[in-house]
Design a protein around this motif. Structure first.
Motif, PDB file in Angstrom:
ATOM      1  N   ASN A 111       0.903  -1.182  -0.029  1.00 26.99           N
ATOM      2  CA  ASN A 111      -0.051  -0.063   0.208  1.00 26.99           C
ATOM      3  C   ASN A 111       0.739   1.339   0.152  1.00 26.99           C
ATOM      4  OD1 ASN A 111      -2.358  -1.311  -0.200  1.00 26.99           O
ATOM      5  ND2 ASN A 111      -2.839  -1.436   2.085  1.00 26.99           N
ATOM      6  N   CYS A 112       1.952   1.150   0.661  1.00 26.84           N
ATOM      7  CA  CYS A 112       2.730   2.401   0.652  1.00 26.84           C
ATOM      8  C   CYS A 112       4.015   2.424  -0.346  1.00 26.84           C
ATOM      9  CB  CYS A 112       3.558   2.744   1.829  1.00 26.84           C
ATOM     10  SG  CYS A 112       4.958   1.647   2.356  1.00 26.84           S
ATOM     11  N   LEU A 113       4.181   1.199  -0.817  1.00 23.17           N
ATOM     12  CA  LEU A 113       5.169   1.336  -1.927  1.00 23.17           C
ATOM     13  C   LEU A 113       4.756   1.445  -3.574  1.00 23.17           C
ATOM     14  CD1 LEU A 113       7.387  -2.001  -0.897  1.00 23.17           C
ATOM     15  CD2 LEU A 113       8.070   0.394  -0.466  1.00 23.17           C
ATOM     16  N   LEU A 114       3.789   0.834  -3.539  1.00 21.29           N
ATOM     17  CA  LEU A 114       2.966   1.051  -4.912  1.00 21.29           C
ATOM     18  C   LEU A 114       2.414   2.454  -5.425  1.00 21.29           C
ATOM     19  CD1 LEU A 114       1.317  -2.582  -5.648  1.00 21.29           C
ATOM     20  CD2 LEU A 114       3.477  -1.953  -6.223  1.00 21.29           C
ATOM     21  N   ASN A 115       2.092   3.179  -4.444  1.00 22.80           N
ATOM     22  CA  ASN A 115       1.411   4.562  -4.145  1.00 22.80           C
ATOM     23  C   ASN A 115       2.429   5.643  -4.095  1.00 22.80           C
ATOM     24  OD1 ASN A 115      -1.378   3.980  -4.720  1.00 22.80           O
ATOM     25  ND2 ASN A 115      -0.994   2.906  -2.717  1.00 22.80           N
ATOM     26  N   GLN A 116       3.792   5.253  -4.245  1.00 18.62           N
ATOM     27  CA  GLN A 116       5.000   6.194  -4.115  1.00 18.62           C
ATOM     28  C   GLN A 116       4.886   7.333  -5.257  1.00 18.62           C
ATOM     29  OE1 GLN A 116       7.846   6.775  -1.961  1.00 18.62           O
ATOM     30  NE2 GLN A 116       6.223   5.653  -0.915  1.00 18.62           N
ATOM     31  N   THR A 117       5.037   8.554  -5.198  1.00 19.85           N
ATOM     32  CA  THR A 117       4.903   9.558  -6.042  1.00 19.85           C
ATOM     33  C   THR A 117       5.979   9.409  -7.213  1.00 19.85           C
ATOM     34  OG1 THR A 117       6.173  11.117  -4.517  1.00 19.85           O
ATOM     35  CG2 THR A 117       3.753  11.312  -4.516  1.00 19.85           C
ATOM     36  N   ASP A 137       6.417   7.163   3.951  1.00 20.47           N
ATOM     37  CA  ASP A 137       5.671   8.167   3.431  1.00 20.47           C
ATOM     38  C   ASP A 137       5.282   7.998   2.033  1.00 20.47           C
ATOM     39  OD1 ASP A 137       5.011   9.034   6.077  1.00 20.47           O
ATOM     40  OD2 ASP A 137       5.752  10.994   5.361  1.00 20.47           O
ATOM     41  N   LEU A 138       4.437   8.488   1.284  1.00 15.98           N
ATOM     42  CA  LEU A 138       4.163   8.338  -0.171  1.00 15.98           C
ATOM     43  C   LEU A 138       5.124   8.807  -0.965  1.00 15.98           C
ATOM     44  CD1 LEU A 138       0.305   8.036  -0.316  1.00 15.98           C
ATOM     45  CD2 LEU A 138       1.844   6.155  -0.043  1.00 15.98           C
ATOM     46  N   ASP A 139       5.823   9.964  -0.447  1.00 19.06           N
ATOM     47  CA  ASP A 139       6.838  10.925  -1.080  1.00 19.06           C
ATOM     48  C   ASP A 139       8.233  10.535  -0.703  1.00 19.06           C
ATOM     49  OD1 ASP A 139       6.875  12.120   1.274  1.00 19.06           O
ATOM     50  OD2 ASP A 139       6.071  14.135   0.707  1.00 19.06           O
ATOM     51  N   GLU A 145      10.691   9.988  -3.769  1.00 20.11           N
ATOM     52  CA  GLU A 145      10.891  11.115  -4.521  1.00 20.11           C
ATOM     53  C   GLU A 145      11.539  12.197  -3.804  1.00 20.11           C
ATOM     54  OE1 GLU A 145       8.169  14.728  -6.787  1.00 20.11           O
ATOM     55  OE2 GLU A 145       7.026  13.314  -5.583  1.00 20.11           O
ATOM     56  N   LYS A 146      11.357  12.432  -2.508  1.00 13.64           N
ATOM     57  CA  LYS A 146      12.144  13.440  -1.765  1.00 13.64           C
ATOM     58  C   LYS A 146      13.686  12.950  -1.590  1.00 13.64           C
ATOM     59  CE  LYS A 146       8.870  15.909   1.209  1.00 13.64           C
ATOM     60  NZ  LYS A 146       8.190  16.040   2.413  1.00 13.64           N
ATOM     61  N   CYS A 147      13.934  11.700  -1.669  1.00 12.51           N
ATOM     62  CA  CYS A 147      15.338  11.280  -1.452  1.00 12.51           C
ATOM     63  C   CYS A 147      16.082  11.559  -2.719  1.00 12.51           C
ATOM     64  CB  CYS A 147      15.521   9.472  -1.240  1.00 12.51           C
ATOM     65  SG  CYS A 147      14.956   9.020   0.416  1.00 12.51           S
ATOM     66  N   TYR A 148      15.301  11.182  -4.004  1.00 12.64           N
ATOM     67  CA  TYR A 148      16.038  11.424  -5.282  1.00 12.64           C
ATOM     68  C   TYR A 148      16.088  12.904  -5.498  1.00 12.64           C
ATOM     69  CZ  TYR A 148      16.467  11.902 -10.393  1.00 12.64           C
ATOM     70  OH  TYR A 148      16.860  12.312 -11.406  1.00 12.64           O
ATOM     71  N   GLN A 149      15.348  13.803  -5.180  1.00 13.74           N
ATOM     72  CA  GLN A 149      15.462  15.204  -5.213  1.00 13.74           C
ATOM     73  C   GLN A 149      16.483  15.622  -4.517  1.00 13.74           C
ATOM     74  OE1 GLN A 149      13.946  17.248  -7.363  1.00 13.74           O
ATOM     75  NE2 GLN A 149      12.633  15.497  -8.043  1.00 13.74           N
ATOM     76  N   THR A 150      16.713  15.015  -3.362  1.00 11.84           N
ATOM     77  CA  THR A 150      18.074  15.447  -2.424  1.00 11.84           C
ATOM     78  C   THR A 150      19.302  15.171  -3.116  1.00 11.84           C
ATOM     79  OG1 THR A 150      16.679  15.255  -0.542  1.00 11.84           O
ATOM     80  CG2 THR A 150      19.148  15.098  -0.277  1.00 11.84           C
ATOM     81  N   TYR A 155      10.549   7.363   7.133  1.00  8.75           N
ATOM     82  CA  TYR A 155      10.572   6.178   7.047  1.00  8.75           C
ATOM     83  C   TYR A 155      10.222   5.511   8.709  1.00  8.75           C
ATOM     84  CZ  TYR A 155      12.311   1.064   6.456  1.00  8.75           C
ATOM     85  OH  TYR A 155      12.292  -0.162   6.287  1.00  8.75           O
ATOM     86  N   THR A 156       9.231   4.861   8.696  1.00  9.76           N
ATOM     87  CA  THR A 156       8.734   4.352  10.033  1.00  9.76           C
ATOM     88  C   THR A 156       8.896   2.927  10.211  1.00  9.76           C
ATOM     89  OG1 THR A 156       6.688   5.936  10.162  1.00  9.76           O
ATOM     90  CG2 THR A 156       6.777   4.350  11.616  1.00  9.76           C
ATOM     91  N   HIS A 157      10.096   3.077  11.246  1.00  5.33           N
ATOM     92  CA  HIS A 157      10.420   1.734  11.627  1.00  5.33           C
ATOM     93  C   HIS A 157       9.769   1.222  12.954  1.00  5.33           C
ATOM     94  CE1 HIS A 157      12.953  -1.782  12.532  1.00  5.33           C
ATOM     95  NE2 HIS A 157      13.646  -1.193  13.491  1.00  5.33           N
ATOM     96  N   TYR A 158       9.276  -0.194  12.754  1.00  6.71           N
ATOM     97  CA  TYR A 158       8.199  -0.538  13.780  1.00  6.71           C
ATOM     98  C   TYR A 158       8.882  -1.818  14.748  1.00  6.71           C
ATOM     99  CZ  TYR A 158       4.159   1.918  12.106  1.00  6.71           C
ATOM    100  OH  TYR A 158       3.378   2.949  11.787  1.00  6.71           O
ATOM    101  N   ILE A 159       8.850  -1.622  15.748  1.00  6.41           N
ATOM    102  CA  ILE A 159       9.232  -2.549  16.882  1.00  6.41           C
ATOM    103  C   ILE A 159       8.307  -3.429  17.164  1.00  6.41           C
ATOM    104  CG2 ILE A 159      10.419  -3.125  18.942  1.00  6.41           C
ATOM    105  CD1 ILE A 159      11.737  -0.486  18.940  1.00  6.41           C
TER     106      ILE A 159
END
Length: 348
Positions: free
Chosen positions: A40-46, A114-116, A119-124, A228-232
């Protein structure tokens, strides 16, 4: 939609470099319906030009069925099924081999972005071409929603985001003994593939060795304000008691030598040795818990590991970090391996 608009969109996608997102799955449905949550979060990346490298690590639940369901809906998904080899390093290495993107992102099946984020990593990267790794903000949460910590590469309260940049070698130095930083990044392909996760021997946390070697290859590591939300997960396999956790003492043994060879051990050796001592004590406890079920070969192998860890431990440095009765108590325990080993055989 006009033909020109369609042409413009296709041209724009072709101009964007391919990014590979590697996710390894093992019984992900049984553990928490993680195929659906991750997709759900990967396929909807901007960011659109992505190949999704999905490694099914010999799952025995419906994980493969769920992956195939999503693959029918999105041609960017590439599914690879391999035999489970008991250690996650091999599934990561498999994905590492298959990824063809100019940039590569390693994603845990039970986490979220997050869905962006991509994109934000690449823009950086575009704004700072000297970077080899871009890390989003990493928020570590418990499954009840409580936040454990937040990292902008290094721990931060994040009242206001600030771009951070460090050399890869500096970040590696700050992992001696413990990780003072937390990176879940987008890597340039040549850096990410510089060292294989297929480490020379199977270890529960062998990826910690490989990760550090990869970090050393990076000229600079920078941050962006994606999340990036890392869950324990308290019931995850990494949290459960297992004889494989005795591997930690072997990893410490190898890391000590690596850090010494790199000339980065001395400045943080008290931190390293104290952590190695805690890992040794935990490993001894685990050994006693499972020793009755071990084969003679496994028993001998683990005993050699424990004894080797004790021999290499800088016991004087460890003892110096205690005070009062605790100092006397631990000095007594560390006076011989036999004493330490026997004490934790009976201590509850």
């Amino acid at each position: 939609m006009s033909d020109q608009l369609i042409l413009d969109i296709c041209t724009n996608m072709q101009a964007l470099p391919l990014i590979s997102i590697i996710t390894t799955y093992y019984n992900s449905v049984q553990l928490g319906d993680f195929v659906r949550s991750s997709m759900n979060c990967l396929l909807n990346q901007t960011y659109s030009n992505i190949e999704f490298i999905c490694v099914n690590d010999g799952s025995t639940d419906p994980t493969l069925d769920d992956l195939e369901y999503f693959a029918k809906q999105d041609s960017r998904i590439k599914i690879y099924t391999k035999e489970n080899q008991r250690y996650a390093q091999y599934s990561k290495a498999y994905g590492q081999d298959k990824a063809t993107g100019e940039f590569i992102f390693l994603f845990d099946h039970d986490d979220l972005i997050d869905l962006d984020t991509i994109e934000k990593c690449y823009q950086t990267f575009l704004a700072h071409p000297e970077l080899d790794i871009v890390s989003p903000i990493v928020i570590t949460k418990f499954t009840d929603g409580k936040i454990k910590n937040t990292h902008n590469i290094y721990q931060s309260d994040l009242k206001k985001f600030e771009f951070k940049k460090f050399t890869g070698s500096q970040i590696m130095k700050d992992t001696v003994g413990r990780y003072d930083n937390h990176i879940r990044g987008l890597y340039r392909k040549n850096v990410f593939k510089s060292h294989s996760y297929r480490f020379t021997e199977p270890l529960l946390n062998g990826d910690e060795i490989v990760e550090r070697l990869i970090l050393e290859e990076a000229r600079f590591v920078g941050s962006c304000d994606a999340v990036y939300t890392h869950y324990i997960h308290s019931d995850s396999s990494s949290k459960l008691i297992s004889p494989k956790k005795i591997d930690f003492v072997r990893t410490d043994y190898l890391l000590r030598k690596l850090f010494q060879e790199k000339g980065i051990y001395d400045n943080r050796h008290p931190i390293f040795e104290f952590t190695a001592y805690k890992n040794l004590v935990n490993a001894i406890k685990i050994f006693h818990h499972f020793s009755k079920d071990m084969s003679a070969e496994e028993y001998s192998k683990q005993m050699i590991r424990l004894q080797g860890s004790y021999v290499e431990l800088d016991k004087k440095t460890v003892i110096s970090q205690f005070k009062g009765f605790a100092k006397v108590y631990n000095a007594f325990l560390l006076s011989s391996f036999s004493l330490l080993f026997t004490f934790y055989k009976y201590k509850k």
